[in-house]
Scaffold this active site. Structure first.
Site, short mmCIF file in Angstrom:
data_model
loop_
_atom_site.label_atom_id
_atom_site.label_comp_id
_atom_site.label_asym_id
_atom_site.label_seq_id
_atom_site.Cartn_x
_atom_site.Cartn_y
_atom_site.Cartn_z
N LYS A 1 32.20 14.39 -28.98
CA LYS A 1 31.44 14.94 -30.10
C LYS A 1 29.95 15.06 -29.78
O LYS A 1 29.21 15.72 -30.51
CB LYS A 1 31.63 14.08 -31.34
N HIS B 1 12.26 14.82 0.67
CA HIS B 1 11.59 13.60 0.23
C HIS B 1 12.60 12.46 0.07
O HIS B 1 12.23 11.29 0.21
CB HIS B 1 10.83 13.85 -1.08
N ARG C 1 -11.93 29.07 -10.71
CA ARG C 1 -10.92 29.82 -11.47
C ARG C 1 -10.84 31.29 -11.05
O ARG C 1 -10.47 32.18 -11.83
CB ARG C 1 -11.20 29.73 -12.97
N HIS D 1 10.98 23.86 -16.87
CA HIS D 1 10.79 24.68 -15.67
C HIS D 1 10.15 26.02 -16.04
O HIS D 1 9.24 26.49 -15.35
CB HIS D 1 12.13 24.91 -14.97
N GLU E 1 0.82 -1.21 0.00
CA GLU E 1 0.00 0.00 0.00
C GLU E 1 0.86 1.26 0.00
O GLU E 1 0.44 2.31 -0.50
CB GLU E 1 -0.96 0.00 1.19
#
Length: 479
Positions: A255, A153, A342, A271, A58
């Site tokens: 290269k 974390h 919103r 980002h 779980e």
């Protein structure tokens, strides 16, 4: 584990006789001992018995309820993929990377099945300690509750791995478990100094603290680009085929340095355009306010020191706040309702910190903006303003990431070399870091006052307005 896992993956399995004892070390490639998942990014993924023992808990299944990109799906509707599928993807890529090294340098590097198993487990479990809403929990919420919080974390992943092993009596030898945990934190501040001296290159595959090139990035860059409808033309499988180990470090042909740079550039683009999108940040700022107001009643932050309680936290806490009848959650509930309708915090404007000021930059606060307000008919309060300080770089701060990567001239050479700034293409950026200050008005009626105070702050700090353009009059007039 059932016949179908739902979502973007499906499972087919071959039943084993009850008397059959699974022995993954003795028969690692025996298909009787494997389950197969079809991932919509990597295709068919084979899951070995030991990894399945972790997956079928779980605590690991909880990753299905953690969206990989947090609240980004409220702006990019397709970004609903989860930490669960990302973890399976990193597991698979980690195995592919080691197998390529084994194919081309196996005898030289002494790579065995246990090495492959260990790296794959690290890839599988590297994100198991994430909190709700991806990095928002760690970098935005907890610092508001515990100033100077050092919780990570990665560290919680280590605690949860131990908890899963103990709770489910998983038979894994202590040295393998220790190496898995060291690989999970090898790129973080939680990494120890007494890392394994032998096969050091294995510790750079999942979380590369040496130069940032790792399979975690390979998976999330590809997966996030696809989910958000963005193009990604980096062929990571090819990087596996061309890499080699020199001096215990994974290196690449010189290269190919532009291909390597493209990995960092694509991450920076994500980002800029996705992870820190102006509306995504507005929603995140609102949710952080809601979580902070709900924290005392729900005890959210009290779970971070106990893996037995922490694993119960996931993104469904948003629905808990939204539907709870408790009066103690009314303020939080009202903010969530604004998100649903919103009615977001209004983005006023932003500026990029001037290049010559990057080293001296300190985070801007709502107090800085309020104190820059000139005498007008409206008096701003700190609680009317939200500020987002954003740092985007190529993983190495202001330094060129290529300088920390090992290259080689050709496969006949055993010499490792680096590529300094003055040897790379002049089309690449000369500055590898960007810091952006964004300001939001929590009340739509205060956009004009906040925008003017923000402009005054720039003039006071830099002597000029560093924003690209003024806040549109249409936005200022919103009521």
């Amino acid at each position: 584990m059932g016949e179908c896992w739902g979502g973007d993956v499906s499972v087919s399995q071959e039943r084993l006789p009850r008397s059959q004892v699974l022995n993954p070390v003795a028969a690692p490639n025996d298909r009787r001992f494997l389950k197969h998942v079809f991932d919509n990014l990597h295709g068919n993924i084979s899951l070995d018995p030991l990894s399945l023992k972790f997956i079928d808990t779980e605590q690991f299944q909880r990753l299905r309820d953690l969206k990989q990109l947090g609240l980004t799906y409220m702006v990019y509707p397709g970004a609903v993929h989860t930490r669960f599928e990302h973890s399976l993807g990193v597991y698979w890529l980690a195995g592919e990377a080691v197998r390529c090294l084994q194919t081309y340098q196996g005898s030289e590097l002494d790579i065995d099945y246990r090495d492959i198993q260990t790296v794959k487990l690290a890839g599988l479990l590297h994100d198991v300690g994430h909190g709700p809403f991806s990095h928002l929990f760690e970098h935005e919420f907890l610092p508001r509750i515990h100033g100077g919080s050092k919780w990570s974390h990665e560290q919680m992943s280590l605690e949860l791995v131990d908890y899963i092993v103990d709770e489910h009596n998983i038979d894994i030898d202590s040295s393998t478990l220790r190496n898995v945990k060291e690989m999970i934190v090898s790129s973080s501040k939680a990494a120890g100094t007494n890392r394994a001296k032998e096969k050091r290159f294995l510790y750079d595959i999942v979380a590369n603290g040496r130069n940032g090139i790792d399979v975690d990035k390979f998976d999330y860059i590809s997966r996030d680009c696809r989910a958000c409808g963005l193009g990604c033309n980096i062929h990571f499988q090819r990087l596996f085929e061309i890499m080699r180990v020199i001096d215990d470090e994974i290196c690449y042909p010189a290269k190919e340095y532009l291909t390597i740079h493209k990995v960092f550039g694509t991450r920076a683009d994500l980002h800029r355009t996705v992870y820190t999108h102006a509306k995504v940040k507005a929603i995140e700022l609102m949710l952080v306010d809601a979580l902070v107001k709900a924290n005392d009643f729900l005890g959210i932050s009290s779970c971070i020191s106990d893996p037995a309680e922490f694993w119960k936290l996931d993104d469904t806490i948003l629905k808990t706040i939204e539907t709870a009848p408790d009066s103690e959650l009314k303020e939080s509930r009202d903010i969530v309702l604004r998100i649903r309708r919103r009615d977001l915090y209004q983005f006023c404007n932003e500026y990029a910190v001037p290049k010559d000021q990057l080293d001296y930059f300190k985070d801007v606060t709502p107090k800085d903006i309020v104190c820059s307000q000139k005498a007008t008919g409206v008096t701003l309060r700190e609680e009317d303003v939200a500020v987002s300080n954003i740092k985007i770089d190529l993983t190495r701060g202001k330094h060129n990431p290529l300088e920390s990567i090992g290259f080689f001239q050709d496969y006949e050479s055993d010499q490792k070399l680096t590529i300094p700034d003055d040897r790379i293409s002049h089309l690449l950026p000369s500055c590898n870091q960007d810091k952006i200050v964004r300001v939001y008005s929590k009340n739509p009626e205060l956009v004009e006052a906040v925008s003017e105070a923000f402009e005054n702050f720039q003039l006071k700090t830099y002597g000029v307005k560093t924003q690209v353009h003024d806040t549109p009059d249409k936005k200022k007039r919103r009521r």
